[in-house]
Design a protein around this motif. Structure first.
Motif, PDB file in Angstrom:
ATOM      1  N   ASN A  60       0.846  -1.208   0.000  1.00  0.00           N
ATOM      2  CA  ASN A  60       0.000   0.000   0.000  1.00  0.00           C
ATOM      3  C   ASN A  60       0.877   1.251   0.000  1.00  0.00           C
ATOM      4  O   ASN A  60       0.554   2.258   0.636  1.00  0.00           O
ATOM      5  N   GLU A  61       2.005   1.155  -0.736  1.00  0.00           N
ATOM      6  CA  GLU A  61       2.993   2.241  -0.735  1.00  0.00           C
ATOM      7  C   GLU A  61       2.388   3.552  -1.233  1.00  0.00           C
ATOM      8  O   GLU A  61       2.637   4.620  -0.673  1.00  0.00           O
ATOM      9  N   GLU A  62       1.589   3.473  -2.299  1.00  0.00           N
ATOM     10  CA  GLU A  62       0.976   4.677  -2.862  1.00  0.00           C
ATOM     11  C   GLU A  62      -0.347   5.007  -2.183  1.00  0.00           C
ATOM     12  O   GLU A  62      -1.040   5.929  -2.603  1.00  0.00           O
ATOM     13  N   ARG A  63      -0.721   4.228  -1.173  1.00  0.00           N
ATOM     14  CA  ARG A  63      -1.961   4.423  -0.405  1.00  0.00           C
ATOM     15  C   ARG A  63      -3.194   4.359  -1.303  1.00  0.00           C
ATOM     16  O   ARG A  63      -4.194   5.032  -1.059  1.00  0.00           O
ATOM     17  N   LEU A  64      -3.132   3.500  -2.336  1.00  0.00           N
ATOM     18  CA  LEU A  64      -4.266   3.330  -3.248  1.00  0.00           C
ATOM     19  C   LEU A  64      -5.309   2.378  -2.666  1.00  0.00           C
ATOM     20  O   LEU A  64      -6.469   2.394  -3.071  1.00  0.00           O
ATOM     21  N   ILE A  65      -4.876   1.533  -1.732  1.00  0.00           N
ATOM     22  CA  ILE A  65      -5.790   0.556  -1.128  1.00  0.00           C
ATOM     23  C   ILE A  65      -6.544   1.188   0.032  1.00  0.00           C
ATOM     24  O   ILE A  65      -7.764   1.075   0.138  1.00  0.00           O
ATOM     25  N   ASP A  66      -5.822   1.882   0.922  1.00  0.00           N
ATOM     26  CA  ASP A  66      -6.456   2.544   2.061  1.00  0.00           C
ATOM     27  C   ASP A  66      -5.524   3.636   2.569  1.00  0.00           C
ATOM     28  O   ASP A  66      -4.332   3.406   2.749  1.00  0.00           O
ATOM     29  N   LYS A  67      -6.078   4.815   2.786  1.00  0.00           N
ATOM     30  CA  LYS A  67      -5.258   5.951   3.225  1.00  0.00           C
ATOM     31  C   LYS A  67      -5.268   6.135   4.742  1.00  0.00           C
ATOM     32  O   LYS A  67      -4.569   6.997   5.265  1.00  0.00           O
ATOM     33  N   SER A  68      -6.068   5.360   5.450  1.00  0.00           N
ATOM     34  CA  SER A  68      -6.223   5.591   6.889  1.00  0.00           C
ATOM     35  C   SER A  68      -5.186   4.814   7.705  1.00  0.00           C
ATOM     36  O   SER A  68      -4.514   3.910   7.211  1.00  0.00           O
ATOM     37  N   ARG A  69      -5.106   5.158   8.956  1.00  0.00           N
ATOM     38  CA  ARG A  69      -4.155   4.586   9.908  1.00  0.00           C
ATOM     39  C   ARG A  69      -4.314   3.064  10.016  1.00  0.00           C
ATOM     40  O   ARG A  69      -5.427   2.544  10.056  1.00  0.00           O
ATOM     41  N   VAL A  70      -3.191   2.348  10.045  1.00  0.00           N
ATOM     42  CA  VAL A  70      -3.218   0.902  10.295  1.00  0.00           C
ATOM     43  C   VAL A  70      -3.369   0.695  11.805  1.00  0.00           C
ATOM     44  O   VAL A  70      -2.546   1.170  12.592  1.00  0.00           O
ATOM     45  N   THR A 104      -2.672   0.872  -9.806  1.00  0.00           N
ATOM     46  CA  THR A 104      -3.947   1.589  -9.797  1.00  0.00           C
ATOM     47  C   THR A 104      -4.776   1.116  -8.607  1.00  0.00           C
ATOM     48  O   THR A 104      -4.506   0.059  -8.031  1.00  0.00           O
ATOM     49  N   ALA A 105      -5.797   1.886  -8.266  1.00  0.00           N
ATOM     50  CA  ALA A 105      -6.672   1.506  -7.157  1.00  0.00           C
ATOM     51  C   ALA A 105      -7.392   0.212  -7.502  1.00  0.00           C
ATOM     52  O   ALA A 105      -7.822   0.013  -8.644  1.00  0.00           O
ATOM     53  N   LYS A 123     -10.804  -7.645  -7.945  1.00  0.00           N
ATOM     54  CA  LYS A 123     -11.102  -8.009  -9.326  1.00  0.00           C
ATOM     55  C   LYS A 123      -9.995  -7.472 -10.222  1.00  0.00           C
ATOM     56  O   LYS A 123      -9.833  -6.261 -10.372  1.00  0.00           O
ATOM     57  N   SER A 124      -9.184  -8.370 -10.796  1.00  0.00           N
ATOM     58  CA  SER A 124      -8.101  -7.946 -11.687  1.00  0.00           C
ATOM     59  C   SER A 124      -7.701  -9.097 -12.595  1.00  0.00           C
ATOM     60  O   SER A 124      -7.989 -10.259 -12.313  1.00  0.00           O
ATOM     61  N   LYS A 125      -7.031  -8.773 -13.690  1.00  0.00           N
ATOM     62  CA  LYS A 125      -6.612  -9.800 -14.642  1.00  0.00           C
ATOM     63  C   LYS A 125      -5.536 -10.701 -14.049  1.00  0.00           C
ATOM     64  O   LYS A 125      -5.540 -11.912 -14.241  1.00  0.00           O
ATOM     65  N   SER A 126      -4.609 -10.101 -13.330  1.00  0.00           N
ATOM     66  CA  SER A 126      -3.560 -10.890 -12.674  1.00  0.00           C
ATOM     67  C   SER A 126      -3.737 -10.777 -11.163  1.00  0.00           C
ATOM     68  O   SER A 126      -4.269  -9.789 -10.665  1.00  0.00           O
ATOM     69  N   THR A 127      -3.265 -11.792 -10.450  1.00  0.00           N
ATOM     70  CA  THR A 127      -3.412 -11.797  -8.993  1.00  0.00           C
ATOM     71  C   THR A 127      -2.624 -10.658  -8.369  1.00  0.00           C
ATOM     72  O   THR A 127      -1.444 -10.475  -8.653  1.00  0.00           O
ATOM     73  N   ARG A 128      -3.287  -9.886  -7.542  1.00  0.00           N
ATOM     74  CA  ARG A 128      -2.647  -8.747  -6.887  1.00  0.00           C
ATOM     75  C   ARG A 128      -3.238  -8.568  -5.493  1.00  0.00           C
ATOM     76  O   ARG A 128      -4.271  -9.134  -5.149  1.00  0.00           O
ATOM     77  N   ASN A 129      -2.543  -7.774  -4.694  1.00  0.00           N
ATOM     78  CA  ASN A 129      -3.052  -7.442  -3.366  1.00  0.00           C
ATOM     79  C   ASN A 129      -4.010  -6.255  -3.457  1.00  0.00           C
ATOM     80  O   ASN A 129      -3.861  -5.418  -4.339  1.00  0.00           O
ATOM     81  N   PRO A 130      -5.005  -6.217  -2.566  1.00  0.00           N
ATOM     82  CA  PRO A 130      -5.331  -7.223  -1.554  1.00  0.00           C
ATOM     83  C   PRO A 130      -6.152  -8.358  -2.147  1.00  0.00           C
ATOM     84  O   PRO A 130      -6.851  -8.172  -3.142  1.00  0.00           O
ATOM     85  N   LEU A 131      -6.071  -9.533  -1.545  1.00  0.00           N
ATOM     86  CA  LEU A 131      -6.863 -10.663  -2.009  1.00  0.00           C
ATOM     87  C   LEU A 131      -8.328 -10.475  -1.631  1.00  0.00           C
ATOM     88  O   LEU A 131      -9.227 -10.809  -2.404  1.00  0.00           O
ATOM     89  N   LEU A 132      -8.557  -9.961  -0.412  1.00  0.00           N
ATOM     90  CA  LEU A 132      -9.915  -9.716   0.081  1.00  0.00           C
ATOM     91  C   LEU A 132      -9.981  -8.366   0.769  1.00  0.00           C
ATOM     92  O   LEU A 132      -8.995  -7.889   1.337  1.00  0.00           O
TER      93      LEU A 132
END
Length: 505
Positions: A60-70, A104-105, A123-132
């Protein structure tokens, strides 16, 4: 070889973001290598090896998955590569260290949803994070914990709810609501039969995994409870018939989430309940630390777990609060009992709780044969000091401490009028009070701590039970080791001249 506490193995300084949580992978750890996950306030997660110092990955380096505090990060039990991350956004994400996060997000597709939760696949063509992607409750998801067997997941949120899921099948097993305010911490008993939570109601709450109900509350803290933890070395519960699950034990690298082990578990437990009803002798020990700088130790004994069974030994000294009527909305079931709990023929509703120093009748619930779920569990040499007490006698004494510690005031049985101070969510907290989700204070036993001791000057943030000591840490930056009885000499020789904060009790 004793560690030199003046020279850390590894030290890293971060700018622009702060580490907020971490977790070691005990499955892959060796003397030469260890996988450490670190979550950050800006939302990123880093994988490092503090021994080798060469491995480093950023998720989540670019914070595209989640921008909030872990808020919490954990390795999935039994897996070398899967880990779960919770954020203050109320979302959790399942990652694989072998996969990248994409440029990309992510786009999601609904996998399953239920009451107050939804799970999406990436949902993506190739396996990527996050899985769920899990969305759980309202507000921040403060902490989660896997059951000892890794099959179930307990989550506590700012909305005040504990939610327990079957992790594989993504199904909700049960819920509980705090007395008021958010729940901040959660832990499982070593055998997976009980869950303890703590939070902004200043209480520790004990929840039965099998019965899906609150069985006790503990009051000893003067402010928010930040960490709860069971002591597996003092509890020492031995199982003659351990809780097992049918089905395959393969890693879920292939993301098979359709395997439902919960049903087989319930049927196995039901079988044990119906065939063996002899009384047991068992004590669980757990601890808690809070923003009031206090450490509390608690015992959960059989007079709380199985209140309607005659004890084979002299009863512990108890005071029982007066509770003469079942909670509102309980449909006539016993105080504190789950409306869906099974009642065995021949067990009638017990009389009201007496004002006495013993517990001759059920103080919590008429769960019938469920009382023998713990059959075969034996605690070795643990003193049983769990007590029940009227909880309002310290009210005036603690009132000022509460306000200073930003708490909502001392709890009394009339505190329902304070519920309007809680942030409103989709589930109105006021409507849960007096129900199986959140029984009233007088409807469940109230534990008093064995010991409640101020051990720091700043808020306590860490509590870990080890074999020879207890480890605590506070926001002032001190990490303290507390020797167990009989272990003083051993600990002193390890830490001599190295740890000015090492304290022995």
């Amino acid at each position: 070889q004793a560690a030199d506490l003046s020279k850390p193995i590894d030290k890293r300084i971060y700018k622009g973001t702060q580490p907020t949580c971490h977790d070691f992978n005990h499955l892959t750890a060796t003397a030469e290598s260890v996988s450490l996950l670190v979550g950050f306030s800006a939302g990123q997660v880093q994988l490092i090896d503090p021994i080798k110092k060469e491995t480093s990955k950023l998720f989540n380096e670019e914070r595209l998955i989640d921008k909030s505090r872990v808020t919490c990060v954990k390795w999935v039990p039994g897996s070398e590569s899967l880990f779960l991350v919770a954020h203050s956004s109320g979302n959790m994400y399942l990652y694989n260290v072998e996969h990248t996060c994409g440029t990309t997000a992510p786009h999601y597709q609904l996998l399953k949803q239920g009451e107050s939760f939804a799970v999406h696949t990436c949902k993506s063509k190739s396996t990527r994070n996050p899985l769920l992607k899990w969305t759980v409750g309202e507000g921040a998801l403060n902490e989660f914990a896997f059951s000892p067997d890794g099959k179930f997941l307990a989550c506590v949120s700012q909305d005040g709810f504990l939610r327990v899921f079957n992790f594989d099948s993504v199904e909700l097993h049960g819920t509980m609501k705090s007395y008021f305010g958010g729940l901040l911490c959660v832990c499982w008993s070593p055998d997976g039969k009980y869950i303890v939570t703590g939070g902004e109601d200043d209480l520790v709450t004990v929840w039965s995994f099998v019965d899906c109900r609150v069985i006790a509350r503990g009051h000893g803290h003067k402010s928010w409870v930040s960490v709860v933890a069971f002591d597996p070395y003092t509890t020492s519960v031995e199982e003659s018939d351990p809780m097992e699950f049918s089905g395959s034990d393969e890693d879920f690298q292939d993301l098979h989430f359709g395997r439902d082990r919960a049903n087989s578990t319930q049927s196995r437990l039901s079988k044990r309940n119906s065939t063996d009803s002899r009384p047991v002798s068992v004590t669980y020990r757990f601890g808690s630390v809070g923003q009031d700088t206090q450490l509390c130790l608690w015992d959960l004994t059989e007079d709380i777990l199985f209140p309607h069974q005659p004890l084979s030994r002299a009863r512990t000294h108890t005071n029982v609060m007066n509770a003469t009527s079942p909670p509102a909305g309980s449909g006539g079931t016993n105080p504190g009992s789950n409306g869906n709990s099974i009642t065995t023929p021949g067990n009638s509703v017990p009389p009201p709780l007496p004002r006495s120093n013993s517990l001759p009748h059920s103080a919590v619930s008429n769960t019938g044969s469920k009382s023998s779920v713990m059959d075969g569990a034996i605690a070795s040499g643990v003193s049983k000091f769990a007590t029940l007490s009227l909880h309002d006698r310290k009210e005036r004494h603690h009132e000022k401490d509460h306000k200073r510690n930003h708490s909502m005031g001392h709890i009394s049985s009339k505190s329902s009028d304070k519920l309007n101070l809680v942030t409103k969510t989709k589930t109105d907290p006021a409507k849960t009070l007096g129900t199986p989700l959140c029984p009233r204070m007088e409807d469940v036993p109230l534990l008093e701590p064995l010991i409640c001791k101020k051990i720091a000057h700043e808020r306590l943030t860490v509590l870990i039970f080890l074999e020879d000591c207890i480890v605590t840490a506070c926001q002032e930056g001190f990490i303290c080791t507390w020797a167990r009885p009989g272990k003083v000499g051993l600990l002193s020789s390890q830490n001599q001249a190295n740890s000015p904060s090492g304290t022995v009790v």
